[in-house]
Design an enzyme around this catalytic site. Structure first.
Site, PDB file in Angstrom:
ATOM      1  N   LYS A  26     -13.611 -24.082  33.102  1.00 46.99           N
ATOM      2  CA  LYS A  26     -14.622 -23.016  33.137  1.00 46.99           C
ATOM      3  C   LYS A  26     -14.764 -22.356  31.762  1.00 46.99           C
ATOM      4  O   LYS A  26     -15.879 -22.162  31.272  1.00 46.99           O
ATOM      5  CB  LYS A  26     -14.227 -21.983  34.203  1.00 46.99           C
ATOM      6  CG  LYS A  26     -15.210 -20.853  34.390  1.00 46.99           C
ATOM      7  CD  LYS A  26     -15.110 -20.255  35.780  1.00 46.99           C
ATOM      8  CE  LYS A  26     -13.935 -19.331  35.971  1.00 46.99           C
ATOM      9  NZ  LYS A  26     -14.056 -18.043  35.236  1.00 46.99           N
ATOM     10  N   SER A  27     -13.648 -22.020  31.134  1.00 42.50           N
ATOM     11  CA  SER A  27     -13.707 -21.334  29.832  1.00 42.50           C
ATOM     12  C   SER A  27     -14.417 -22.207  28.794  1.00 42.50           C
ATOM     13  O   SER A  27     -15.232 -21.719  27.997  1.00 42.50           O
ATOM     14  CB  SER A  27     -12.291 -21.032  29.332  1.00 42.50           C
ATOM     15  OG  SER A  27     -11.657 -20.122  30.178  1.00 42.50           O
ATOM     16  N   ARG A  31     -18.260 -21.742  26.853  1.00 42.98           N
ATOM     17  CA  ARG A  31     -18.347 -21.726  25.386  1.00 42.98           C
ATOM     18  C   ARG A  31     -19.254 -22.841  24.875  1.00 42.98           C
ATOM     19  O   ARG A  31     -19.945 -22.676  23.866  1.00 42.98           O
ATOM     20  CB  ARG A  31     -16.937 -21.814  24.785  1.00 42.98           C
ATOM     21  CG  ARG A  31     -16.155 -20.486  24.955  1.00 42.98           C
ATOM     22  CD  ARG A  31     -14.663 -20.684  24.834  1.00 42.98           C
ATOM     23  NE  ARG A  31     -13.906 -19.438  24.804  1.00 42.98           N
ATOM     24  CZ  ARG A  31     -13.556 -18.712  25.883  1.00 42.98           C
ATOM     25  NH1 ARG A  31     -13.940 -19.090  27.097  1.00 42.98           N
ATOM     26  NH2 ARG A  31     -12.851 -17.601  25.749  1.00 42.98           N
ATOM     27  N   ARG A 126     -15.600  -3.803  36.526  1.00 41.07           N
ATOM     28  CA  ARG A 126     -14.577  -4.254  35.572  1.00 41.07           C
ATOM     29  C   ARG A 126     -14.710  -3.537  34.222  1.00 41.07           C
ATOM     30  O   ARG A 126     -15.817  -3.211  33.791  1.00 41.07           O
ATOM     31  CB  ARG A 126     -14.654  -5.782  35.418  1.00 41.07           C
ATOM     32  CG  ARG A 126     -14.310  -6.451  36.741  1.00 41.07           C
ATOM     33  CD  ARG A 126     -14.339  -7.938  36.657  1.00 41.07           C
ATOM     34  NE  ARG A 126     -13.293  -8.460  35.796  1.00 41.07           N
ATOM     35  CZ  ARG A 126     -13.170  -9.745  35.495  1.00 41.07           C
ATOM     36  NH1 ARG A 126     -14.041 -10.628  35.962  1.00 41.07           N
ATOM     37  NH2 ARG A 126     -12.187 -10.154  34.728  1.00 41.07           N
ATOM     38  N   SER A 171      -6.258 -10.669  25.480  1.00 45.98           N
ATOM     39  CA  SER A 171      -7.419 -11.102  26.262  1.00 45.98           C
ATOM     40  C   SER A 171      -8.309 -11.988  25.409  1.00 45.98           C
ATOM     41  O   SER A 171      -8.833 -11.565  24.376  1.00 45.98           O
ATOM     42  CB  SER A 171      -8.213  -9.877  26.736  1.00 45.98           C
ATOM     43  OG  SER A 171      -9.535 -10.264  27.073  1.00 45.98           O
ATOM     44  N   GLN A 173     -11.161 -12.928  26.266  1.00 42.88           N
ATOM     45  CA  GLN A 173     -12.546 -12.448  26.364  1.00 42.88           C
ATOM     46  C   GLN A 173     -12.812 -11.398  25.291  1.00 42.88           C
ATOM     47  O   GLN A 173     -13.870 -11.402  24.654  1.00 42.88           O
ATOM     48  CB  GLN A 173     -12.807 -11.893  27.766  1.00 42.88           C
ATOM     49  CG  GLN A 173     -12.752 -13.004  28.818  1.00 42.88           C
ATOM     50  CD  GLN A 173     -13.024 -12.524  30.218  1.00 42.88           C
ATOM     51  OE1 GLN A 173     -13.141 -11.330  30.478  1.00 42.88           O
ATOM     52  NE2 GLN A 173     -13.119 -13.468  31.146  1.00 42.88           N
ATOM     53  N   ASP A 319      -4.587 -16.645  35.155  1.00 40.40           N
ATOM     54  CA  ASP A 319      -5.393 -16.935  36.342  1.00 40.40           C
ATOM     55  C   ASP A 319      -4.601 -17.674  37.417  1.00 40.40           C
ATOM     56  O   ASP A 319      -5.097 -17.867  38.537  1.00 40.40           O
ATOM     57  CB  ASP A 319      -6.624 -17.767  35.945  1.00 40.40           C
ATOM     58  CG  ASP A 319      -7.599 -16.946  35.108  1.00 40.40           C
ATOM     59  OD1 ASP A 319      -7.552 -15.702  35.162  1.00 40.40           O
ATOM     60  OD2 ASP A 319      -8.403 -17.558  34.385  1.00 40.40           O
ATOM     61  N   LYS A 346      -9.050  -8.037  37.326  1.00 39.66           N
ATOM     62  CA  LYS A 346      -9.747  -9.330  37.400  1.00 39.66           C
ATOM     63  C   LYS A 346     -10.879  -9.218  38.432  1.00 39.66           C
ATOM     64  O   LYS A 346     -11.298  -8.111  38.772  1.00 39.66           O
ATOM     65  CB  LYS A 346      -8.740 -10.430  37.750  1.00 39.66           C
ATOM     66  CG  LYS A 346      -7.726 -10.697  36.638  1.00 39.66           C
ATOM     67  CD  LYS A 346      -8.414 -11.246  35.401  1.00 39.66           C
ATOM     68  CE  LYS A 346      -7.450 -11.501  34.273  1.00 39.66           C
ATOM     69  NZ  LYS A 346      -8.141 -11.861  33.032  1.00 39.66           N
ATOM     70  N   ARG A 392     -10.150 -17.090  43.302  1.00 43.99           N
ATOM     71  CA  ARG A 392      -8.749 -17.553  43.201  1.00 43.99           C
ATOM     72  C   ARG A 392      -7.901 -17.047  44.373  1.00 43.99           C
ATOM     73  O   ARG A 392      -6.917 -17.674  44.736  1.00 43.99           O
ATOM     74  CB  ARG A 392      -8.162 -17.162  41.848  1.00 43.99           C
ATOM     75  CG  ARG A 392      -8.969 -17.780  40.686  1.00 43.99           C
ATOM     76  CD  ARG A 392      -8.195 -18.001  39.433  1.00 43.99           C
ATOM     77  NE  ARG A 392      -9.113 -18.220  38.320  1.00 43.99           N
ATOM     78  CZ  ARG A 392      -9.690 -19.383  38.008  1.00 43.99           C
ATOM     79  NH1 ARG A 392      -9.430 -20.464  38.709  1.00 43.99           N
ATOM     80  NH2 ARG A 392     -10.516 -19.473  36.974  1.00 43.99           N
TER      81      ARG A 392
HETATM   82  C1  S3P Z   1     -11.123 -16.231  30.119  1.00 43.34           C
HETATM   83  C2  S3P Z   1     -10.117 -15.409  29.770  1.00 43.34           C
HETATM   84  C3  S3P Z   1      -9.214 -14.744  30.736  1.00 43.34           C
HETATM   85  C4  S3P Z   1      -9.309 -15.361  32.121  1.00 43.34           C
HETATM   86  C5  S3P Z   1     -10.719 -15.643  32.526  1.00 43.34           C
HETATM   87  C6  S3P Z   1     -11.390 -16.571  31.531  1.00 43.34           C
HETATM   88  C7  S3P Z   1     -11.965 -16.817  29.054  1.00 43.34           C
HETATM   89  O1  S3P Z   1      -9.578 -13.388  30.813  1.00 43.34           O
HETATM   90  O2  S3P Z   1      -8.685 -14.529  33.068  1.00 43.34           O
HETATM   91  O3  S3P Z   1     -10.741 -16.247  33.805  1.00 43.34           O
HETATM   92  O4  S3P Z   1     -12.705 -17.779  29.336  1.00 43.34           O
HETATM   93  O5  S3P Z   1     -11.905 -16.324  27.929  1.00 43.34           O
HETATM   94  P1  S3P Z   1      -8.928 -12.342  29.778  1.00 43.34           P
HETATM   95  O6  S3P Z   1      -9.051 -12.968  28.478  1.00 43.34           O
HETATM   96  O7  S3P Z   1      -9.694 -11.085  29.844  1.00 43.34           O
HETATM   97  O8  S3P Z   1      -7.508 -12.195  30.246  1.00 43.34           O
END
Ligand code: S3P
Length: 433
Positions: A26-27, A31, A126, A171, A173, A319, A346, A392
């Protein structure tokens, strides 16, 4: 995820066996669309994850003038370069996706237009001050419409300044948001985290031509690169694989092969913990794609024992904590999880929900301020579990149910579409009733 809901029942199975090709990470899928949009020319992505979250990212970039199509299973993104996005006519809806919301905010902060971001009920709860703070320090004009530091957000694009940001949270993100804003800054932009989080942004942006360096838990980017469209092959998502690894470990007599799973060291904490608990997961055919290592994982059922999960390990398995809690409940002895307060913010409050729901199935589990303590080995029984629309949580309890002695109902089970639309079909395929 709002609208029509469906509840699903799960019960003990005799054996888990067979092979699964795990859907794309997914990440990395998010991107690939974002960086493809900001690159010159075409980016072609194979094994892209077509889940609700990644479709939210596609929809946002289409609204900013990026053509994205799929042919023969390959996602094609017609990039327009760093300065090619156009002002969206409509509000950008990021759905349930924290990654879309936080990363896109970094890109939008430096655009020559105004944009509005919103999402579903979960995303609107969030915390966004974690990105508002560094972006504001860079000169961005970003505000929370309701004044509660959450979405909806309004972002007036501005010229951005260089920064070395010391992030209070590990993080990816937050780090990625600041690095992406750094593409539009007037000098180098660095982020130092308390512990290294997943590094997909650093790896993929560098492969598109950005100047990104990493040292320990600090990543630095130089502004105004010329990014060029790439071919991206997305590995299977280890966060999705974790549910089936757990199923095969827990159900006696099982053997399962998971093909082509990403094992990036900033994401593989789950495998390290499983090994420390006595689980048998063999890595086969290890290879590498643009710095992202992958392997086939052969899992055999194992007798597990408790462990301690804390510190710098936490961001590498953030996760996977819901499914690790299920493993711990079925292991011999005590497991302690600490330094995991991030789980409270989350898609749901995963600490609270895991503790309450595993207790409802008969586990001996106590919540702590930043984690949980689990005395494993108490037999689990079926229960009615609300997913709280958290993908999840739904998947973790579909797996816990395989070891319980009566039926478990997962309510609002459709939320798995956020990260793994075919999850229940794959689970059925590998379960011998
Ligand atoms: C992610 C980063 C994680 C993760 C999320 C996806 C990403 O969050 O929990 O499911 O794709 O960068 P955090 O970076 O805020 O922990």
């Amino acid at each position: 995820m709002e609208g029509n809901h469906c509840d699903m029942n799960f019960k003990k199975c005799r054996r888990i066996c067979g092979e699964i090709s795990i859907p794309g990470d997914k990440s990395i899928s998010h991107r690939s669309v974002m960086f493809g949009a900001l690159a010159e020319g075409m980016t072609e992505v194979s094994h892209f994850l077509k889940s609700a979250d990644c479709l939210s990212t596609i929809s946002c970039f289409r609204k900013m003038g990026i053509e994205i199509e799929e042919t023969d299973g390959i996602l094609k993104i017609h990039g327009k370069g760093l300065h090619g996005l156009t002002a969206p006519k409509d509000i950008l809806d990021t759905g349930n996706s924290g990654t879309t919301t936080r990363l896109i905010a970094g890109i939008l902060a430096g655009q020559p237009f105004t944009s509005h971001l919103t999402g579903d009920a979960s995303i609107c709860r969030r915390p966004m001050e974690r990105i508002i703070t560094p972006l504001t320090k860079m000169g961005a004009d970003i505000s929370s419409d309701r004044g509660n530091s959450c979405t909806p957000l309004t972002i007036h694009g501005r010229p951005l300044k260089e920064i070395h940001y010391l992030s209070p949270v590990a993080s990816a993100q937050v780090k990625s948001c600041v690095l992406l804003a750094g593409l539009y800054a007037d000098g180098p932009v660095s982020v130092t985290e308390p512990a290294l989080s997943r590094n997909h942004t650093e790896l993929m942006l560098a492969s598109f031509g950005a100047s990104v360096t990493s040292e320990g838990s600090t990543a630095t980017i130089l502004p105004n690169p010329s990014l060029t469209g790439q071919r991206v092959e997305v590995p299977g998502d280890i966060s999705s694989a974790a549910f089936f690894i757990a199923a095969a470990l827990l159900v006696p007599g099982s053997e399962l092969l998971l093909r082509h799973v990403g094992i990036n060291p900033t994401r593989d904490g789950f495998l390290r913990v499983v090994e420390a608990m006595g689980g048998s997961v063999e890595k086969l055919n290890v290879s590498d794609q643009a710095g992202e290592p992958t392997a086939d994982l052969l899992v055999r059922s194992s007798t597990l024992h408790g462990t301690v999960i804390k510190g710098a390990l936490i961001p590498t398995l953030i996760d996977e904590i819901p499914i690790l809690a299920v493993l711990a409940a079925c292991a011999e002895g005590k497991t302690i999880i600490r330094d995991a307060a991030e789980l409270k913010v989350k898609e749901s409050n995963r600490l609270d929900i895991m503790v309450r729901s595993l207790a409802a199935m008969g586990a001996d589990i106590t919540g702590t301020e930043d984690g949980m303590a689990i005395q494993g080995g108490k037999p689990l029984h079926g229960a009615v579990i609300d997913s709280h629309l958290d993908h999840r949580i739904a998947m973790a309890f579909a797996i816990a149910a395989l070891t319980a002695d009566s039926v478990t109902t997962v309510e609002r089970a459709e939320c798995v579409d956020i990260s793994y639309p075919g999850f229940y079909d794959d689970l059925r395929r590998i379960s011998e009733p």
